[in-house]
Design an enzyme around this catalytic site. Structure first.
Site, PDB file in Angstrom:
ATOM      1  N   GLY A  61       0.822  -1.215   0.000  1.00 13.23           N
ATOM      2  CA  GLY A  61       0.000   0.000   0.000  1.00 13.23           C
ATOM      3  C   GLY A  61       0.850   1.256   0.000  1.00 13.23           C
ATOM      4  O   GLY A  61       0.603   2.199   0.746  1.00 13.23           O
ATOM      5  N   ALA A  62       1.852   1.271  -0.887  1.00  9.35           N
ATOM      6  CA  ALA A  62       2.817   2.391  -0.872  1.00  9.35           C
ATOM      7  C   ALA A  62       2.541   3.427  -1.957  1.00  9.35           C
ATOM      8  O   ALA A  62       3.364   4.299  -2.204  1.00  9.35           O
ATOM      9  CB  ALA A  62       4.239   1.849  -0.998  1.00  9.35           C
ATOM     10  N   TYR A  84     -13.244  -2.503  11.565  1.00  7.85           N
ATOM     11  CA  TYR A  84     -11.885  -1.958  11.419  1.00  7.85           C
ATOM     12  C   TYR A  84     -11.088  -2.189  12.699  1.00  7.85           C
ATOM     13  O   TYR A  84      -9.932  -2.622  12.650  1.00  7.85           O
ATOM     14  CB  TYR A  84     -11.971  -0.464  11.102  1.00  7.85           C
ATOM     15  CG  TYR A  84     -10.626   0.201  10.881  1.00  7.85           C
ATOM     16  CD1 TYR A  84      -9.876  -0.065   9.739  1.00  7.85           C
ATOM     17  CD2 TYR A  84     -10.111   1.108  11.815  1.00  7.85           C
ATOM     18  CE1 TYR A  84      -8.647   0.548   9.528  1.00  7.85           C
ATOM     19  CE2 TYR A  84      -8.888   1.728  11.610  1.00  7.85           C
ATOM     20  CZ  TYR A  84      -8.154   1.446  10.467  1.00  7.85           C
ATOM     21  OH  TYR A  84      -6.938   2.043  10.263  1.00  7.85           O
ATOM     22  N   VAL A 132      -3.066  -7.602  -1.855  1.00  4.93           N
ATOM     23  CA  VAL A 132      -2.457  -8.407  -0.778  1.00  4.93           C
ATOM     24  C   VAL A 132      -3.394  -9.481  -0.234  1.00  4.93           C
ATOM     25  O   VAL A 132      -2.932 -10.435   0.400  1.00  4.93           O
ATOM     26  CB  VAL A 132      -1.917  -7.528   0.389  1.00  4.93           C
ATOM     27  CG1 VAL A 132      -0.739  -6.688  -0.060  1.00  4.93           C
ATOM     28  CG2 VAL A 132      -3.026  -6.695   1.013  1.00  4.93           C
ATOM     29  N   ARG A 176       0.056   5.572  -1.815  1.00  4.20           N
ATOM     30  CA  ARG A 176      -0.521   6.794  -1.224  1.00  4.20           C
ATOM     31  C   ARG A 176      -0.256   6.832   0.275  1.00  4.20           C
ATOM     32  O   ARG A 176       0.187   5.846   0.861  1.00  4.20           O
ATOM     33  CB  ARG A 176      -2.042   6.802  -1.447  1.00  4.20           C
ATOM     34  CG  ARG A 176      -2.407   6.916  -2.900  1.00  4.20           C
ATOM     35  CD  ARG A 176      -3.909   7.009  -3.120  1.00  4.20           C
ATOM     36  NE  ARG A 176      -4.564   5.707  -3.061  1.00  4.20           N
ATOM     37  CZ  ARG A 176      -5.567   5.411  -2.248  1.00  4.20           C
ATOM     38  NH1 ARG A 176      -6.039   6.314  -1.408  1.00  4.20           N
ATOM     39  NH2 ARG A 176      -6.113   4.213  -2.256  1.00  4.20           N
TER      40      ARG A 176
HETATM   41  P1  NAP Z   1      -4.667   5.419   2.191  1.00  4.76           P
HETATM   42  O1  NAP Z   1      -4.135   6.769   1.997  1.00  4.76           O
HETATM   43  O2  NAP Z   1      -6.123   5.153   2.009  1.00  4.76           O
HETATM   44  O3  NAP Z   1      -3.826   4.399   1.246  1.00  4.76           O
HETATM   45  C1  NAP Z   1      -4.125   3.031   1.290  1.00  4.76           C
HETATM   46  C2  NAP Z   1      -3.055   2.281   0.542  1.00  4.76           C
HETATM   47  O4  NAP Z   1      -3.318   0.874   0.658  1.00  4.76           O
HETATM   48  C3  NAP Z   1      -3.018   2.587  -0.933  1.00  4.76           C
HETATM   49  O5  NAP Z   1      -1.683   2.567  -1.367  1.00  4.76           O
HETATM   50  C4  NAP Z   1      -3.812   1.430  -1.554  1.00  4.76           C
HETATM   51  O6  NAP Z   1      -3.442   1.138  -2.906  1.00  4.76           O
HETATM   52  C5  NAP Z   1      -3.366   0.308  -0.642  1.00  4.76           C
HETATM   53  N1  NAP Z   1      -4.262  -0.847  -0.653  1.00  4.76           N
HETATM   54  C6  NAP Z   1      -5.559  -0.909  -0.254  1.00  4.76           C
HETATM   55  N2  NAP Z   1      -6.019  -2.174  -0.404  1.00  4.76           N
HETATM   56  C7  NAP Z   1      -4.990  -2.911  -0.881  1.00  4.76           C
HETATM   57  C8  NAP Z   1      -4.834  -4.256  -1.260  1.00  4.76           C
HETATM   58  N3  NAP Z   1      -5.855  -5.153  -1.153  1.00  4.76           N
HETATM   59  N4  NAP Z   1      -3.643  -4.680  -1.737  1.00  4.76           N
HETATM   60  C9  NAP Z   1      -2.602  -3.813  -1.860  1.00  4.76           C
HETATM   61  N5  NAP Z   1      -2.677  -2.508  -1.516  1.00  4.76           N
HETATM   62  C10 NAP Z   1      -3.876  -2.074  -1.041  1.00  4.76           C
HETATM   63  O7  NAP Z   1      -4.350   4.832   3.660  1.00  4.76           O
HETATM   64  P2  NAP Z   1      -3.413   5.423   4.828  1.00  4.76           P
HETATM   65  O8  NAP Z   1      -4.224   6.375   5.617  1.00  4.76           O
HETATM   66  O9  NAP Z   1      -2.087   5.794   4.306  1.00  4.76           O
HETATM   67  O10 NAP Z   1      -3.307   4.099   5.728  1.00  4.76           O
HETATM   68  C11 NAP Z   1      -2.220   3.206   5.629  1.00  4.76           C
HETATM   69  C12 NAP Z   1      -2.310   2.235   6.780  1.00  4.76           C
HETATM   70  O11 NAP Z   1      -2.332   2.944   8.015  1.00  4.76           O
HETATM   71  C13 NAP Z   1      -3.590   1.394   6.772  1.00  4.76           C
HETATM   72  O12 NAP Z   1      -3.306   0.082   7.215  1.00  4.76           O
HETATM   73  C14 NAP Z   1      -4.480   2.095   7.773  1.00  4.76           C
HETATM   74  O13 NAP Z   1      -5.446   1.249   8.344  1.00  4.76           O
HETATM   75  C15 NAP Z   1      -3.447   2.552   8.785  1.00  4.76           C
HETATM   76  N6  NAP Z   1      -3.881   3.683   9.615  1.00  4.76           N
HETATM   77  C16 NAP Z   1      -4.196   4.886   9.066  1.00  4.76           C
HETATM   78  C17 NAP Z   1      -4.594   5.935   9.886  1.00  4.76           C
HETATM   79  C18 NAP Z   1      -4.963   7.293   9.356  1.00  4.76           C
HETATM   80  O14 NAP Z   1      -5.447   8.121  10.140  1.00  4.76           O
HETATM   81  N7  NAP Z   1      -4.758   7.580   8.080  1.00  4.76           N
HETATM   82  C19 NAP Z   1      -4.698   5.729  11.279  1.00  4.76           C
HETATM   83  C20 NAP Z   1      -4.361   4.486  11.795  1.00  4.76           C
HETATM   84  C21 NAP Z   1      -3.960   3.475  10.961  1.00  4.76           C
HETATM   85  P3  NAP Z   1      -4.180   1.880  -4.165  1.00  4.76           P
HETATM   86  O15 NAP Z   1      -3.622   3.275  -4.208  1.00  4.76           O
HETATM   87  O16 NAP Z   1      -3.788   1.061  -5.343  1.00  4.76           O
HETATM   88  O17 NAP Z   1      -5.634   1.864  -3.877  1.00  4.76           O
END
Ligand code: NAP
Length: 242
Positions: A7-8, A150, A59, A10
Site C-alpha cells: 500500500g505504498a 476496522y 495483498v 498513497r
Molecule cells: P490510504 O491513503 O487510504 O492508502 C491506502 C493504501 O493501501 C493505498 O496505497 C492502496 O493502494 C493500498 N491498498 C488498499 N487495499 C490494498 C490491497 N488489497 N492490496 C494492496 N494494496 C492495497 O491509507 P493510509 O491512511 O495511508 O493508511 C495506511 C495504513 O495505516 C492502513 O493500514 C491504515 O489502516 C493505517 N492507519 C491509518 C490511519 C490514518 O489516520 N490515516 C490511522 C491508523 C492506521 P491503491 O492506491 O492502489 O488503492
C-alpha cells in the site's frame, strides 16, 4: 537493504517508501489499483537518486502476493524488510455490516498481512536476518464505536505482531507494529474541517499526524538503533491514547 512496503502508492505507505529510499534503501512499492500514484512515488524516488520499482498485487490474494514476492526477489535479489501497511477502513454499526464488508476489511487488513508474512519470512529465516513492521491503529488498541470491523482487524494485527515476534525471534527476525492515531491521508478525507478541529482539540499535542510521523517511526523500528525491540506496538498518535 531491500524493503517491500504494501500500500505504498498513497498516504503512510508512500511517505514510508520515500523515507526508506532517502536513507539509501531499495524500495518495492506495492499497490492494488492506483498505478498512476504508485508510479509517481517511484518517479519521485528515482528523481531524488534512489532505487524503486512498483508492483501491482492485491495483498488479500495469496497467489498475487507470491508472484509479487518472486518479482521483487528477481529484481532486487532479496527482501530484508517488510512493511505491512496496506489497509482499508469501514464505518457502520455492527447490525448494518454486510458479509461483503467483513470480507473486504478482514481480507485486506488481516489476511493481507498474513499472506505477505507467509510469503516473505522464508527468505528472512534462511538468512537469519530481517525486520517486519505492521501498521495497526489506535482503534485496534482501544476500539472505536461505529468501526467494530476496522477495530477488530487492527487488534488482529497487534496479535499477529506479538505471536510472530515470538516465533521468528530465534531466527534473528524482529517484528513490531505501529498504531497511528489520526493521520492526514486519503483515509480521513471524509472528515469535515470541524471533525478535524475536534480531533486536534482532543489530542494532548493539539494536532493530527502526518504520514511522515508514521514513516519515521517505522524506519526507526527497522534500524540498528532498535535492535533489542521486538513484539512491541508503538503508538504514533499525538497522545490520543495514553
Ligand atoms: P490510504 O491513503 O487510504 O492508502 C491506502 C493504501 O493501501 C493505498 O496505497 C492502496 O493502494 C493500498 N491498498 C488498499 N487495499 C490494498 C490491497 N488489497 N492490496 C494492496 N494494496 C492495497 O491509507 P493510509 O491512511 O495511508 O493508511 C495506511 C495504513 O495505516 C492502513 O493500514 C491504515 O489502516 C493505517 N492507519 C491509518 C490511519 C490514518 O489516520 N490515516 C490511522 C491508523 C492506521 P491503491 O492506491 O492502489 O488503492
Amino acid at each position: 537493504m531491500v524493503v517491500l512496503i504494501t500500500g505504498a502508492s498513497r498516504g503512510i505507505g508512500a511517505a514510508t517508501a520515500k523515507f526508506f529510499a532517502g536513507h539509501g534503501h531499495c524500495v518495492a512499492v506495492n499497490y492494488k489499483e492506483n498505478e498512476e500514484a504508485a508510479l509517481s512515488v517511484v518517479d519521485a524516488i528515482r528523481d531524488a537518486g534512489g532505487i524503486a520499482n512498483a508492483y501491482r498485487a492485491d495483498v488479500s490474494d495469496p497467489a498475487a502476493v507470491t508472484k509479487m514476492t518472486e518479482s521483487v526477489v528477481s529484481d532486487f535479489g532479496t527482501i530484508d524488510i517488510l512493511v505491512n501497511n496496506a489497509g482499508v477502513s469501514a464505518d457502520g454499526l455492527i447490525q448494518e455490516t454486510e458479509d461483503a464488508d467483513y470480507a473486504y476489511v478482514m481480507d485486506t487488513n488481516v489476511k493481507g498481512a498474513f499472506n505477505t508474512c507467509r510469503a516473505v519470512l522464508p527468505l528472512m529465516i534462511g538468512k537469519k536476518h530481517g525486520k517486519v513492521v505492521n501498521v495497526a491503529s489506535m482503534w485496534g488498541e482501544v476500539g472505536a464505536s461505529n468501526e467494530v470491523l476496522y477495530s477488530m482487524s487492527k487488534a488482529a494485527i497487534i496479535g499477529l505482531t506479538k505471536a510472530l515476534a515470538k516465533e521468528v525471534g530465534p531466527s534473528g527476525i524482529r517484528v513490531n507494529c505501529v498504531s497511528p492515531g489520526v493521520i492526514n491521508t486519503d483515509m480521513n478525507a471524509s472528515y469535515s474541517e470541524e471533525d478535524i478541529d475536534a480531533l486536534k482539540a482532543e489530542a494532548p499535542l493539539g494536532t493530527i499526524g502526518s504520514p511522515e510521523d508514521v514513516a519515521s517511526t517505522i524506519y526507526f523500528l527497522c534500524s540498528d538503533e532498535a535492535d533489542f525491540i521486538t513484539g512491541q506496538n508503538i503508538g504514533v498518535n499525538g497522545g490520543l491514547v495514553i
